[in-house]
Enzyme design. Sequence first.
Site, short mmCIF file in Angstrom:
data_model
loop_
_atom_site.label_atom_id
_atom_site.label_comp_id
_atom_site.label_asym_id
_atom_site.label_seq_id
_atom_site.Cartn_x
_atom_site.Cartn_y
_atom_site.Cartn_z
CG ASP A 178 -2.15 0.52 0.98
OD1 ASP A 178 -2.38 1.84 0.67
OD2 ASP A 178 -3.34 -0.26 0.78
CG ASP A 227 -4.44 1.38 18.20
OD1 ASP A 227 -4.06 0.16 18.91
OD2 ASP A 227 -5.72 1.67 17.85
CG HIS A 237 -5.16 4.00 1.13
ND1 HIS A 237 -5.11 2.47 0.79
CD2 HIS A 237 -6.60 3.86 0.48
CE1 HIS A 237 -5.76 1.90 0.08
NE2 HIS A 237 -6.73 2.81 0.18
CG ASN A 246 -14.07 1.86 -4.53
OD1 ASN A 246 -14.46 0.84 -3.94
ND2 ASN A 246 -12.83 2.26 -4.07
CE1 TYR A 302 -4.42 -10.57 -14.16
CE2 TYR A 302 -3.64 -9.84 -11.96
CZ TYR A 302 -3.79 -9.84 -13.45
OH TYR A 302 -2.95 -8.69 -14.23
CG ASP A 310 -13.32 -14.54 -5.36
OD1 ASP A 310 -13.73 -15.46 -6.00
OD2 ASP A 310 -12.24 -13.71 -5.84
CB SER A 314 -9.27 0.75 0.09
OG SER A 314 -8.67 0.83 -1.19
#
Length: 423
Positions: A165, A174, A197, A288, A300, A326, A362
């Site tokens: 990412d 945290d 992100h 999205n 894939y 899925d 995400s």
Amino acid sequence: MKKTVVAGFAALMMGFGALTFAVPGNAAGQPTHVTGQILVKFRDNAAAAGVLHQHGLSGGPGVGSTGARLIKVPAGKELQLIAALSRNRAVEYAEADQLATVATDNSNVDYVPRQYALQNTGQGFWNTRETTFVAAGKPDADVDAVEAWGGGETIGAGITVAVLDTGVASDNPDIAVKVDARKNFSTAATGEDKYGHGTHVAGIIAATKDAVGVTGVCPGCRILDGKVLNDSGSGSTSSIANGIAWAVSQKARVINMSLGQRVSSRTLEAAVNDAWRAGAVIVAAAGNGGTQSKIYPGAYPNVIAVAATDNKDAKASFSTYGKWVDVAAPGVSVYSTFPNGDFQLATQNGRAHGYDIASGTSMASPVVAGVAGLVRGKYASADNVSVRGIIESTADPIAGTGTYWLHGRVNAYKAVGGTSSGV
């Protein structure tokens, strides 16, 4: 479940929109690939130097474990050289180094659920206008993570999850304490998360389970921080493929990619397949776009593609969908960690420092990655085929199953062997 600390609460109450997902090349004139470089794999490596020399090019570094090379080319000549090299019998393939971006959405919401994805008794939410908590009835839209933990014996202890990412902040206690290794594959100057992100995604997976902050779906999991996207939230096929190879070398049991590119890549698929053969469970965002268009690497076969649901167990309006997807998981207004220092999403999208909400596939993808971590922790001898089968077969068949996604919305409690209904 422990109380969530509401850092930046005043900002949350203002109802800022969530993050932005920009599909590469979606706007007129916007490129779909990285300029100045291409990916080439040779059938005959001994011939590589001669073939490249014919076109005024020189060799480049390998890309992960794929056998492809990253070749520098004159800007604007990428497609022309790909076509020329593809005609050479010594070349197995030549392709663009595609742009990839984070998979978050820019929808506005007027409530701030407090980790409803982990456990809820009827999707209550914060009324942002009156700053009060509103209790609501069924459906039960969470993944029953708290039930899955039991008395603490099923928290994925020691399972390593790679987060490929924008990096994971070193200043948020945290999640920073959960990171075992970091590596920067992006064009950014440092591996620090200056975008925000990756820190949010990592927190959803494995934030610490204590008396402050938030808790990840797999609070016993450890994190590998592979920064494959830069400080603006974009990256390339080659950076992702290199990140996947690194994750495999670090013995990642699960790999999460909350990112996507709209053009398939043989190099990226080869990297995914290598990781699958090495035994990793691979999870990625479905995108999205609100359409059925495939996004890669999610599309894939060896990747679990994840759509997003909301706190009513319905498909998020922004979520990509279709039978190629899925499973589904909560991805609307998901509360998690952010950097405590400056990061782009704080100024671009009004995100608060420390903790805040974000929406997108995400956010749904790391929920599933966390469930995979719990399953791998519970069934130590299970291979990745079995783990994937467990996650998909125990998913709750909510509305949209079979059309919006092949299986249902994931259920952590059932995935680790729970038999009674969660709340």
